[in-house]
Design a protein around this motif. Structure first.
Motif, PDB file in Angstrom:
ATOM      1  N   LEU A 126       6.056  -4.131  -0.790  1.00 25.66           N
ATOM      2  CA  LEU A 126       5.342  -5.146  -0.022  1.00 25.66           C
ATOM      3  C   LEU A 126       4.017  -5.440  -0.696  1.00 25.66           C
ATOM      4  O   LEU A 126       3.422  -4.562  -1.330  1.00 25.66           O
ATOM      5  N   PRO A 127       3.508  -6.667  -0.556  1.00 26.65           N
ATOM      6  CA  PRO A 127       2.284  -7.046  -1.277  1.00 26.65           C
ATOM      7  C   PRO A 127       1.093  -6.146  -0.997  1.00 26.65           C
ATOM      8  O   PRO A 127       0.312  -5.861  -1.911  1.00 26.65           O
ATOM      9  N   ASP A 128       0.927  -5.705   0.263  1.00 22.47           N
ATOM     10  CA  ASP A 128      -0.248  -4.887   0.574  1.00 22.47           C
ATOM     11  C   ASP A 128       0.043  -3.389   0.447  1.00 22.47           C
ATOM     12  O   ASP A 128      -0.744  -2.567   0.902  1.00 22.47           O
ATOM     13  N   ARG A 129       1.149  -3.033  -0.198  1.00 25.43           N
ATOM     14  CA  ARG A 129       1.460  -1.641  -0.486  1.00 25.43           C
ATOM     15  C   ARG A 129       1.580  -1.388  -1.981  1.00 25.43           C
ATOM     16  O   ARG A 129       1.335  -0.274  -2.448  1.00 25.43           O
ATOM     17  N   GLU A 130       1.957  -2.400  -2.753  1.00 26.49           N
ATOM     18  CA  GLU A 130       2.334  -2.199  -4.143  1.00 26.49           C
ATOM     19  C   GLU A 130       1.222  -1.577  -4.978  1.00 26.49           C
ATOM     20  O   GLU A 130       1.457  -0.643  -5.756  1.00 26.49           O
ATOM     21  N   GLY A 169      13.219  -3.774  -3.215  1.00 26.37           N
ATOM     22  CA  GLY A 169      12.276  -4.589  -3.975  1.00 26.37           C
ATOM     23  C   GLY A 169      11.747  -3.995  -5.256  1.00 26.37           C
ATOM     24  O   GLY A 169      11.056  -4.678  -6.020  1.00 26.37           O
ATOM     25  N   TRP A 170      12.066  -2.736  -5.544  1.00 24.24           N
ATOM     26  CA  TRP A 170      11.484  -2.077  -6.720  1.00 24.24           C
ATOM     27  C   TRP A 170      12.336  -2.230  -7.977  1.00 24.24           C
ATOM     28  O   TRP A 170      11.946  -1.737  -9.042  1.00 24.24           O
ATOM     29  N   HIS A 171      13.467  -2.884  -7.899  1.00 26.24           N
ATOM     30  CA  HIS A 171      14.430  -2.903  -8.995  1.00 26.24           C
ATOM     31  C   HIS A 171      13.876  -3.501 -10.288  1.00 26.24           C
ATOM     32  O   HIS A 171      14.283  -3.124 -11.381  1.00 26.24           O
ATOM     33  N   ASP A 172      12.929  -4.448 -10.186  1.00 25.67           N
ATOM     34  CA  ASP A 172      12.396  -5.071 -11.404  1.00 25.67           C
ATOM     35  C   ASP A 172      10.952  -4.640 -11.691  1.00 25.67           C
ATOM     36  O   ASP A 172      10.262  -5.255 -12.499  1.00 25.67           O
TER      37      ASP A 172
END
Length: 364
Positions: free
Chosen positions: A195-199, A224-227
């Protein structure tokens, strides 16, 4: 009481971190005699990634994400004693909020249940026309996933009649120690969607630690972490269903909790992962946020890190024996003080007292 709950999903944790929170609380309320109906839209492929089938303790209504179906499920609100609109449904959020207020019966208790209060409050500060600002005057309660006094003060400043944090907790029938599973073997594991506020915090607390310990193994699960470019000693699993959470937590030497920016900034916001890991007697390393000692004692029941270097040092120094001691202490603490049975009792007391006051006023 009949409780109509309009939320993101009870059946699927796919892009829906609140699933186990909903399940733990509503299951306990059902055991206390309340009739639960959970309304969730068929959206974001969640129904294709169910963790559970409709439970016996709740009526599950999955509706097409269309205006016609929205109107049909909102009309059912008139039959409930308590109507709840949760934050972050993802589709028709404004229409659901306005609709449950409009369709609720005059005697019903109206609640906005915020599972991401810090983010919601930030939105409200930046948007004078935010629909929740207008809706607060028609709501009896705001319940929040956490946040402590800062969130309570902020919501009351916006006009909420009453704001009560209902913290995450443990359902020991769901999250508990299990034998290790080689699929999750690692020195440090992290589970959370990108997520944008976690990355950025994951980069600091997890990926930086992995880069500092090239001879140790790291595991990341979530959507969401695949790339995402990661050090070679990090293995990515993709979505991890709730049925695998116990093994995910029990197998690694330690597991990591990383708060989202908004929750870390406001404090007093332990994620569901904190209690799930503790319930599995995992050795938990968490980023620092104000109020953590109210839930777990640093250095005895949890290891606290202020940056990736701290995380790396914790992993480097950790032995299986110490990890086991910390995990067992955490399990004892959450079983004593942080179960959904206790949270459910809190909500039940609030609803029962409110309904009794209404009956007294009506009889006067």
């Amino acid at each position: 009481m009949k409780i109509a709950f309009y939320g993101s999903s009870l059946l699927s944790s796919y892009w829906n971190g609140a699933a186990t929170y909903y399940r733990g609380l509503l299951r306990d309320l059902a055991l206390r005699g309340h009739e639960i109906t959970f309304y969730e839209p068929d959206a974001f492929d969640r129904q294709q990634h169910r963790d559970i089938e409709p439970p016996e303790w709740a009526r599950s209504v999955v509706y097409p994400a269309t205006e016609e179906s929205l109107g049909q499920v909102l009309a059912e609100a008139r039959h409930a004693d308590v109507v709840v609109k949760a934050s972050g449904v993802g589709v028709f959020d404004t229409e659901l909020l306005q609709g449950v207020i409009r369709h609720a019966s005059p005697h019903a208790i109206r609640i906005f249940w915020d599972v991401d209060a810090a983010a919601t409050l930030n939105e409200m500060r930046g948007a004078p026309d935010h629909p929740l600002r207008e809706a607060l005057k028609d709501l009896d309660f705001v319940f929040t996933y956490g946040g402590g006094d800062p969130v309570v003060d902020a919501y009351q400043g916006f006009g909420a009649a009453r704001c009560v944090p209902i913290y995450n907790a443990l359902d020991p029938t769901t999250h508990h120690p299990v034998p290790p599973d080689e699929r999750f073997a690692s020195d440090l594991a992290f589970l959370g969607n990108r997520l944008p506020d976690r990355e950025a915090r994951v980069e600091e607390f997890f990926l930086k630690a992995a880069a500092a310990l090239p001879d140790r193994s790291f595991l990341i699960g979530g959507n969401g972490w695949h790339d995402k470019v990661m050090p070679s000693n990090v293995r990515h699993l993709g979505h991890v269903g709730t049925a695998d959470h116990n093994a995910f937590n029990c197998t690694p030497l330690a597991v990591l909790n990383v708060a989202r920016d908004s929750m870390a900034n406001v404090g007093f916001s332990p994620a569901t992962r904190v209690f799930e890991a503790a319930g599995a007697a995992a050795c938990l390393i968490t980023d620092y946020w104000e109020g953590i000692e109210l839930f777990l004692k640093p250095d005895e029941e949890v290891l606290v890190a202020r940056d990736g270097q701290d995380v790396a040092e914790h992993v480097r120094a950790l032995t299986p024996e110490r990890a086991r001691t910390i995990g067992e202490a955490a399990l004892a603490r959450v079983l004593a003080e942080h179960t959904y049975e206790l949270r459910g009792a809190q909500v039940d007391d609030i609803l029962t007292a409110e309904m009794a006051q209404r009956r007294e006023r009506a009889a006067a």
